[in-house]
Design an enzyme around this catalytic site. Structure first.
Site, PDB file in Angstrom:
ATOM      1  N   SER A 224       0.833  -1.189   0.000  1.00  0.00           N
ATOM      2  CA  SER A 224       0.000   0.000   0.000  1.00  0.00           C
ATOM      3  C   SER A 224       0.877   1.252   0.000  1.00  0.00           C
ATOM      4  CB  SER A 224      -0.962  -0.040   1.192  1.00  0.00           C
ATOM      5  OG  SER A 224      -1.976   0.931   1.074  1.00  0.00           O
ATOM      6  N   GLU A 344      -9.160  -5.954  -4.499  1.00  0.00           N
ATOM      7  CA  GLU A 344      -8.475  -4.949  -3.689  1.00  0.00           C
ATOM      8  C   GLU A 344      -9.407  -4.168  -2.774  1.00  0.00           C
ATOM      9  OE1 GLU A 344      -4.833  -4.192  -2.809  1.00  0.00           O
ATOM     10  OE2 GLU A 344      -4.820  -4.402  -4.978  1.00  0.00           O
ATOM     11  N   HIS A 445      -7.265  -5.968  -0.122  1.00  0.00           N
ATOM     12  CA  HIS A 445      -6.101  -5.140   0.163  1.00  0.00           C
ATOM     13  C   HIS A 445      -5.497  -5.561   1.505  1.00  0.00           C
ATOM     14  CE1 HIS A 445      -3.844  -1.406  -0.538  1.00  0.00           C
ATOM     15  NE2 HIS A 445      -4.014  -1.081   0.725  1.00  0.00           N
TER      16      HIS A 445
END
Length: 537
Positions: A224, A344, A445
């Site tokens: 990230s 995601e 994610h």
């Protein structure tokens, strides 16, 4: 599960909670202990002692791994100013407790502006010259630290004979508030968080040999916001030679914040502090809590969410955008893995009660600019997906469209620009599902973090279903192979080809991993018609 910020906007979120379970026992760090004059004797025979360039430190031997926590790589910070090396010390300093994290919103324990600390896991403090894997944490540019349980490097270091490093650096306004055009003496303020990372990497170059590592084989990997920081470093002249391979996991930085937009945001932030632009220097004297609270003002560029603070195109530290108009030449020689997860945005909105019972009509209401982050009508998105995937439900379209339209776009651009430049890149998509708090499954994610660190069995991991260890072995060994030799291929995977155009070869990590050409190519082509400007920049 780590509830991470969306790296595309990097705006503060009240949902972020990274380490509440570790709050007990972390209140006292090395912030004071690592200053000169702190005497210490190892409490246990056999605990490792290392002489760093600044002074001696003593860690802990935990089974087959030596662990050093809270190693000081920088002096106590001066607000909005570049970092400085630590003052050398003479007496041995205990490296047994994580150092403080940067001030931030959320529940991160043990916060302080004195936050330039790193942690090392090593099989031995010998002359082994092992590959060094430096992890840069996520949480956008706003939150997080290098000491979340899922970042524990013990298993990665022991099983693969590598040295693992995690670190803290200045975040949000403390690392990226751009005051250079508003007050003298703050010329570097928009990138001091990146300058902290450079200082940490110089520490690695100067000291990692004493911890059994090889300073000529340093790999950065990050998820990230961590991946975005790495992409930015690949366009940073001062980072040249400090690392030699890179892997980004659901984190990309196509463009940095422009200096005018960054100044506009700083002006809005100052207004929330009760300051006019001509009084910008006074922000250096205000309480931490006020600076953080003022970040919640609405972003004037995006028109939604809190204020974005990230790397700035200041033509000092950062002279160009990382992947615009092309892949920065400085980073092209660095072998690179670029990865994302298939679902995601499930990690951001999968458990949102507003998604319950979605219909095609209510889906249009959910696909707002703040959700899609690109300039497209919800009607066009829905029509496009109903044509591509007529059997999908509104909920499936929500997650797929937001993933492909906003989260995946940056990764595709980076991979394509490296391919055009002939720069080595290996691309992956994680298909193996984790489990959301609600019980919903998908490759959300952050799902790749415990897999790469080989921490799927930890209680904090939500990626622990049948076959999780098999996927972890495949991913971990690929990252280690890149760190060790500059190529992620290993015997436990099908041949992983470099990403080239027009094939777009991609490794699909799952219990049975496989290669695919241009996976989700229909979605990629659909969104390629929409100009992409990285939200927040």
């Amino acid at each position: 599960m780590i509830q991470a910020h969306n790296v595309e906007t990097m705006t503060p979120s009240p949902l972020v909670t990274r380490r509440a379970a570790l709050a007990a026992g972390l209140a006292t760090g090395l912030a004071a202990a690592a200053l000169p004059g702190s005497g210490f004797s190892a409490a246990r025979t056999g605990d490792p002692r290392v002489q760093t360039k600044a002074g001696p430190v003593v860690g802990v031997r935990e089974q087959a791994i030596s662990v050093f926590k809270g190693l000081r790589y920088g002096a106590p910070t001066k607000r909005f100013q570049p970092p400085e090396p630590p003052t050398p010390w003479r007496d041995a300093v205990p490296a047994t407790t994580f150092g403080a994290a940067s001030p931030q919103r959320g529940s991160e324990p043990n916060q302080s502006e004195d936050c330039l600390f790193l942690n090392v896991w090593t099989p031995a403090t010998d002359a082994g010259r092992r590959p060094v894997m430096v992890y840069i944490h996520g949480g956008a540019y706003a939150t997080g630290s290098g000491s979340h349980p899922l970042y524990d490097g013990s298993r990665l270091a022991e099983r693969e004979d590598v040295v693992v490093v995690t670190l803290n650096h200045r975040l949000n306004v403390f690392g990226y508030a751009y005051l250079a055009r508003l007050a003298s003496g703050f010329e570097d303020s928009g990138n001091v968080g990146q300058l902290d990372l450079l200082l940490a990497l110089r520490w690695v170059q100067d000291n990692i040999t004493a911890f059994g590592g090889d300073p000529d084989r340093v790999m950065l990997f990050g998820q990230s916001g961590g991946g975005a920081k790495i992409a930015t470093l690949m366009a940073t002249p001062a980072a040249q030679g400090l690392f030699h391979r890179a892997a980004t996991m659901s984190g990309q930085q196509v463009t940095a914040s422009g200096p005018i937009n960054a100044t506009t945001r700083a002006t809005v932030w100052l207004k929330a502090l009760g300051l006019t632009p001509d009084r910008a220097a006074e922000a250096a004297t205000l309480p931490v809590e006020r600076l953080l609270e003022a970040q919640t003002a609405e972003d004037p560029i995006l028109g939604f969410g809190g204020l974005y603070f990230g790397p700035v195109l200041d033509f000092r530290t950062l002279p160009r955008h990382p992947f615009y108009p092309d892949a920065a030449p400085l980073g092209r020689s660095i072998p690179m893995i670029i990865g994302n997860t298939r679902e995601e945005t499930l990690g951001f909105m999968g458990d949102d009660p507003r998604n319950i019972g979605l219909t095609w009509d209510s889906l249009a209401e959910r696909l707002t600019p703040g959700v899609m982050r690109i300039d497209i009508t919800p009607e066009a998105v829905i029509a496009g997906y109903r044509a591509m995937h007529p059997d999908w439900s509104p909920d499936q379209v929500l997650i797929a469209a937001t993933t492909a339209g906003r989260s995946w776009r940056g990764a595709v651009i980076e991979a394509e620009e490296r391919a055009r430049a002939g720069a080595p890149a290996w691309v992956y998509q994680l298909d193996y599902p984790g489990t959301m708090p609600s019980g919903r499954k998908g490759a959300f994610h952050t799902a790749d973090i415990p897999l790469v660190f080989d921490n799927v069995t930890l209680s904090e991991s939500r990626v622990n279903g049948p076959g999780a260890q098999t996927v972890s072995d495949a991913m971990r060994k690929a990252f280690v192979a890149l760190a060790r030799g500059g190529d992620p291929n290993h015997s436990g995977l099908p041949r992983w080809d470099r990403y080239v155009l027009p094939r777009r070869q991609t490794m699909l990590f799952d219990v049975t991993s496989q290669m695919a050409d241009d996976p989700r190519g229909d979605e990629r082509q659909f969104f390629s018609a929409i100009p992409y400007i990285q939200p927040g920049t």
